[in-house]
Design a protein around this motif. Structure first.
Motif, mmCIF file in Angstrom:
data_model
loop_
_atom_site.group_PDB
_atom_site.id
_atom_site.type_symbol
_atom_site.label_atom_id
_atom_site.label_comp_id
_atom_site.label_asym_id
_atom_site.label_seq_id
_atom_site.Cartn_x
_atom_site.Cartn_y
_atom_site.Cartn_z
ATOM 1 N N THR A 130 -4.975 -6.397 -4.021
ATOM 2 C CA THR A 130 -5.382 -5.686 -5.177
ATOM 3 C C THR A 130 -4.843 -4.340 -5.418
ATOM 4 O O THR A 130 -4.232 -3.770 -7.050
ATOM 5 C CB THR A 130 -6.786 -5.533 -5.073
ATOM 6 N N ASN A 131 -4.305 -3.718 -4.374
ATOM 7 C CA ASN A 131 -3.690 -2.277 -3.786
ATOM 8 C C ASN A 131 -2.402 -2.692 -4.715
ATOM 9 O O ASN A 131 -1.852 -2.027 -5.550
ATOM 10 C CB ASN A 131 -3.459 -1.717 -2.730
ATOM 11 N N ALA A 132 -1.569 -3.310 -4.278
ATOM 12 C CA ALA A 132 -0.516 -3.571 -5.338
ATOM 13 C C ALA A 132 -0.152 -4.486 -6.811
ATOM 14 O O ALA A 132 0.560 -3.103 -7.472
ATOM 15 C CB ALA A 132 0.911 -5.336 -4.484
ATOM 16 N N LYS A 157 -3.006 -2.337 -8.807
ATOM 17 C CA LYS A 157 -3.671 -1.108 -9.012
ATOM 18 C C LYS A 157 -2.277 -0.371 -9.094
ATOM 19 O O LYS A 157 -2.298 0.285 -9.806
ATOM 20 C CB LYS A 157 -4.327 -1.116 -7.919
ATOM 21 N N TYR A 158 -1.615 -0.488 -8.048
ATOM 22 C CA TYR A 158 -0.380 0.934 -8.321
ATOM 23 C C TYR A 158 0.754 0.228 -8.491
ATOM 24 O O TYR A 158 2.066 1.333 -7.777
ATOM 25 C CB TYR A 158 -0.486 0.811 -6.471
ATOM 26 N N SER A 159 0.846 -0.501 -9.925
ATOM 27 C CA SER A 159 2.124 -1.052 -10.131
ATOM 28 C C SER A 159 1.065 -0.544 -11.663
ATOM 29 O O SER A 159 0.904 -1.239 -12.210
ATOM 30 C CB SER A 159 2.500 -2.469 -8.920
ATOM 31 N N LYS A 183 5.649 -7.432 -1.114
ATOM 32 C CA LYS A 183 6.164 -7.323 -1.894
ATOM 33 C C LYS A 183 5.945 -6.673 -3.631
ATOM 34 O O LYS A 183 5.933 -7.756 -4.395
ATOM 35 C CB LYS A 183 7.142 -7.114 -1.858
ATOM 36 N N ASP A 184 5.736 -5.629 -3.653
ATOM 37 C CA ASP A 184 5.097 -4.872 -5.614
ATOM 38 C C ASP A 184 6.535 -3.889 -5.886
ATOM 39 O O ASP A 184 7.443 -3.611 -4.809
ATOM 40 C CB ASP A 184 3.940 -4.215 -5.351
ATOM 41 N N THR A 185 6.757 -3.835 -6.432
ATOM 42 C CA THR A 185 8.370 -3.193 -7.506
ATOM 43 C C THR A 185 7.512 -1.689 -8.323
ATOM 44 O O THR A 185 7.609 -1.274 -9.198
ATOM 45 C CB THR A 185 9.126 -4.698 -8.256
ATOM 46 N N ARG A 204 -5.904 9.531 0.275
ATOM 47 C CA ARG A 204 -5.030 8.601 -1.561
ATOM 48 C C ARG A 204 -4.319 9.317 -1.532
ATOM 49 O O ARG A 204 -4.327 10.579 -1.789
ATOM 50 C CB ARG A 204 -6.442 8.836 -2.299
ATOM 51 N N VAL A 205 -3.310 8.987 -2.123
ATOM 52 C CA VAL A 205 -2.209 9.398 -2.813
ATOM 53 C C VAL A 205 -2.485 10.446 -3.935
ATOM 54 O O VAL A 205 -1.893 11.658 -3.988
ATOM 55 C CB VAL A 205 -0.797 8.577 -2.742
ATOM 56 N N ASP A 206 -3.182 9.397 -4.927
ATOM 57 C CA ASP A 206 -3.083 10.822 -6.135
ATOM 58 C C ASP A 206 -4.542 9.568 -5.935
ATOM 59 O O ASP A 206 -5.573 8.937 -6.212
ATOM 60 C CB ASP A 206 -2.498 9.729 -7.208
ATOM 61 N N ARG A 252 -6.419 9.306 -9.510
ATOM 62 C CA ARG A 252 -6.044 7.912 -9.726
ATOM 63 C C ARG A 252 -6.876 6.765 -9.606
ATOM 64 O O ARG A 252 -7.443 5.771 -9.814
ATOM 65 C CB ARG A 252 -4.587 7.285 -9.539
ATOM 66 N N SER A 253 -6.470 6.498 -8.156
ATOM 67 C CA SER A 253 -7.119 6.316 -6.439
ATOM 68 C C SER A 253 -9.071 6.009 -7.115
ATOM 69 O O SER A 253 -9.746 5.049 -7.534
ATOM 70 C CB SER A 253 -7.436 6.514 -5.306
ATOM 71 N N ARG A 254 -9.067 7.153 -7.209
ATOM 72 C CA ARG A 254 -10.954 7.130 -8.281
ATOM 73 C C ARG A 254 -11.303 6.550 -9.216
ATOM 74 O O ARG A 254 -12.531 6.182 -10.042
ATOM 75 C CB ARG A 254 -11.186 8.759 -7.584
ATOM 76 N N GLY A 314 -11.560 2.175 -9.396
ATOM 77 C CA GLY A 314 -12.818 2.153 -8.031
ATOM 78 C C GLY A 314 -12.478 2.289 -6.414
ATOM 79 O O GLY A 314 -13.878 1.351 -6.127
ATOM 80 N N GLY A 315 -11.674 3.065 -6.138
ATOM 81 C CA GLY A 315 -11.526 3.368 -4.724
ATOM 82 C C GLY A 315 -12.191 3.635 -4.648
ATOM 83 O O GLY A 315 -11.928 5.122 -4.706
ATOM 84 N N THR A 316 -11.766 3.537 -3.036
ATOM 85 C CA THR A 316 -12.546 4.546 -2.297
ATOM 86 C C THR A 316 -11.672 5.306 -1.017
ATOM 87 O O THR A 316 -12.778 6.245 -0.262
ATOM 88 C CB THR A 316 -13.660 3.787 -1.055
ATOM 89 N N GLY A 317 -10.622 4.947 -0.856
ATOM 90 C CA GLY A 317 -10.045 5.666 0.124
ATOM 91 C C GLY A 317 -9.886 5.033 1.380
ATOM 92 O O GLY A 317 -9.490 5.526 1.992
ATOM 93 N N LEU A 318 -10.978 3.480 1.716
ATOM 94 C CA LEU A 318 -11.262 3.409 3.079
ATOM 95 C C LEU A 318 -10.982 2.241 3.126
ATOM 96 O O LEU A 318 -10.786 1.712 4.055
ATOM 97 C CB LEU A 318 -12.847 3.376 2.866
ATOM 98 N N GLY A 319 -10.031 1.502 1.869
ATOM 99 C CA GLY A 319 -9.413 0.193 1.708
ATOM 100 C C GLY A 319 -8.766 0.189 3.583
ATOM 101 O O GLY A 319 -8.661 -1.016 4.164
ATOM 102 N N LEU A 320 -7.591 0.352 3.101
ATOM 103 C CA LEU A 320 -6.266 0.071 4.237
ATOM 104 C C LEU A 320 -7.333 0.750 5.613
ATOM 105 O O LEU A 320 -6.167 -0.147 6.261
ATOM 106 C CB LEU A 320 -4.669 0.874 3.796
ATOM 107 N N ALA A 321 -7.452 1.680 5.213
ATOM 108 C CA ALA A 321 -8.378 1.707 6.667
ATOM 109 C C ALA A 321 -9.056 0.618 7.507
ATOM 110 O O ALA A 321 -9.311 0.844 8.732
ATOM 111 C CB ALA A 321 -9.451 3.364 6.789
#
Ligand code: ADP
Length: 600
Positions: free
Chosen positions: A486-488, A490-492, A514-516, A534-536, A539-541, A544-551
């Motif tokens: 999902t992150n790949a 979202k952030y592509s 792997k994403d481009t 969150r880097v941005d 954008r993350s918010r 719908g990102g909580t910033g906790l997914g990768l943690a």
């Protein structure tokens, strides 16, 4: 050296000398008295004989003749008859007058009618030689009671004197021999007495030098013997105590040098007494050699810490050393008289604790912040609705859907927080099964394809050339894979290419996504696994990102004894990799499989 030995010998000799002198003098005096008594008797007998044989019944003119006839068996005794005036009228010392005239105390007594004896009187003999005499004067009374004649007998005392001298000489020799023997005996006696004392002295000296492994031979049963055996007992006791003390000291030193807390001790004048290895490591010094004030200055500890802290029981201070934070507790210690002896400083590295503390504070701030934003939105839309927007059905629906999505947001946030909290409290139970990843990933990718296609991205999975079996909890592993895919997406941006593939090394199967896409900058990359990072943010918010997914994903991977890593180049793309151990992992108790139980 005035040793006991010489004192004893001197005392011994002195004693013998006194005894010998006293007894010798007594013997000599007794002998002399006996001799004098004997002579006096002889003189008396002779005088009586003269009275009987010469004076009685005879005329004065015949005295000389008759006197010559009186014989005495004692050699050297002289007999004389003196008239009442003390003049010699007959004498055995001469055949004819003139006779020797005498002046003697005894004669004067005799003239007074008192028989008298005198000894030690020096006078010349008939040949004019000076001699010592013993003399006796006996008055002969006339019928009228007056002194008529005086019989005066005397005896040369030099014989007696020489025999007494002989005796004195004998006694002197005896004293000398006795002294010699006494000296020898005294020496031997002192030797037997002082020998063990010297041995004891040497033993005590050795003991003072620390040589405790000695035992002296007990040679006698007397006081010195008892002293020696007491000494041996004392040495044994000391040995025991010393070994116990040194054992205790060793134990303490081992504890001190192996404890994780640093310990430094200062004397009351500030001098350093000891510092353990942990203290040196914490303070980053090779060898601790600073006194108290130097220590305080070096680490800039100024807040109310003094060498003499008065009645304060202890004082805690925190100070930084490089990147570490050290907490130091200063405690004064006292002797039994309650006088301050010095200060003990216990150091603890609280860097981790401080970091955790800071993290906790940051986390609470983050959670509050994350919740406040949707709450504010919900509140403001609800107010607008209540103020009249409710009447406008279209607007009302729009507002309600915003409220709904904000509520969802909060629900997701709370769900994610709960999940993290379960990991933190080790309350997560994993339902471990064998998962074949080719099949599993194919399904997951298929489910996500729709989202990728919505962004016109290509999402593909390249199956591995042989079955890949990992051990994991299906739901959790699915959660991680989904999150990363999902992150790949979202952030592509659109048109991006997302590839899922498997590789392996000796111990791990590695599943990479792997994403481009936009990639992550070098500074942000190590922090993306942190909670709420969150880097941005916008954008993350927005997505719908909580910033906790990768943690959460990281926690899940670690609970499977695996890892989650990221490689990225800013602007070019990101590769996230999940590492699963090939061997069935030994999971912590809390994560163990519980048959039929819930997975959370
Ligand atoms: P979020 O809910 O914000 O996605 P995550 O913990 O999943 O939170 O991700 C943390 C941050 O890592 C994201 O906000 C994003 O900035 C960055 N990130 C994660 N995956 C990617 C990726 N594939 N490409 C670029 N940035 C990513």
């Amino acid at each position: 050296m005035r040793s006991i030995k010489w004192k004893l010998i001197t005392m011994y000799l002195g004693l013998v000398l006194i005894v010998m002198i006293v007894s010798g003098t007594y013997i000599l005096l007794s002998l002399r008295n006996i001799e004098i008594d004997k002579s006096r008797q002889q003189l008396e007998i002779y005088a009586e004989k003269i009275v009987e044989q010469v004076i009685e019944g005879s005329e004065e003119r015949n005295f000389q003749e008759r006197l010559q006839d009186t014989v005495t068996n004692t050699i050297g005794v002289q007999g004389n008859i003196l008239n009442s005036d003390g003049e010699t009228i007959a004498s055995t010392t001469a055949l004819n007058p003139p006779y020797m005239q005498y002046s003697d105390q005894a004669i004067i007594s005799g003239m007074n009618g008192e028989p008298s004896f005198s000894s030690g009187k020096k006078s010349t003999d008939s040949f004019g030689l000076l001699k010592e005499w013993m003399s006796y004067a006996m008055p002969v009374l006339a019928e009228s009671g007056e002194v008529e004649y005086i019989v005066y007998t005397r005896l040369d005392a030099s014989d007696m004197q020489s025999s007494l001298n002989e005796t004195t000489k004998t006694i002197t020799i005896a004293v000398a021999i006795a002294l010699l023997l006494a000296a020898i005996m005294g020496y031997v006696f002192a030797q037997t007495l002082t020998g063990p004392i010297l041995a004891l002295t040497k033993g005590a000296k050795n003991m003072a030098e620390g040589k405790l492994n000695q035992s002296l031979k007990v040679r006698s049963n007397d006081e010195i013997g008892q002293l020696t055996s007491s000494f041996n007992n004392m040495a044994a006791e000391l040995r025991k105590n010393m070994s116990e003390i040194s054992k205790e000291k060793n134990r303490l030193e081992i504890i001190l040098h192996n404890m994780s807390d640093g310990v430094i001790s200062f004397a009351k004048d500030g001098e350093l007494m000891l510092a353990n290895t942990a203290a040196e490591e914490m303070l980053k010094v090779e060898q601790m050699d600073m006194d108290f004030s130097h220590f305080i200055r070096t680490f800039d500890i100024s807040t109310g810490v003094y060498l003499d802290m008065g009645n304060e029981p202890s004082k805690k201070v925190t100070f930084p050393v490089d990147k570490q934070y050290i907490s130091a507790t200063f405690s004064p210690h006292y002797n039994p008289k309650q006088e301050m002896e010095g200060v003990v400083v216990v150091l603890q590295d609280i860097t981790e604790q401080k970091k955790l503390d800071d993290m906790r504070k940051e986390f609470v701030a983050n959670v509050s912040h994350e919740l406040r934003t949707p709450l504010t939105t919900v509140k403001s839309y609800t107010e607008t609705l209540m103020e009249g927007a409710l009447d406008d059905r279209e607007t009302a629906m729009e507002f309600l859907s915003i409220i709904d999505s904000e509520a969802d947001r909060m629900a997701f946030l709370v769900r994610d927080l709960l999940q993290l909290s379960r990991f933190d409290n080790k309350q997560v139970r994993l339902n471990i099964t064998e998962i074949e990843m080719n099949e599993f990933l194919a399904t997951t990718v298929r489910q996500n394809k729709i989202h990728a296609e919505a962004k016109r991205q290509s999402l593909s999975f390249q199956p591995y050339d042989h079955p890949v079996v990992i051990f994991g909890d299906r739901d959790r592993v699915g959660q991680v894979v989904n999150n990363i895919v999902t992150n790949a997406i979202k952030y592509s941006l659109e048109q991006a290419e997302i590839k899922v593939f498997i590789t392996e090394d000796d111990t791990y199967y590695k599943i990479s996504v792997k994403d481009t896409g936009m990639g992550i900058s070098r500074e942000d990359l190590p922090r993306i696994f942190e909670r709420f990072y969150r880097v941005d943010k916008a954008r993350s918010r927005a997505m719908g990102g909580t910033g906790l997914g990768l943690a959460i994903a990281k926690e899940i991977m670690e609970s499977h004894k695996g890892r989650l890593t990221a490689e990225s180049e800013y602007g070019k793309g990101t590769t996230m990799t999940m590492w699963f151990p090939k061997e069935r992992p030994e999971l912590d108790y809390a994560h163990d499989f519980q048959s039929g139980g819930p997975t959370e």
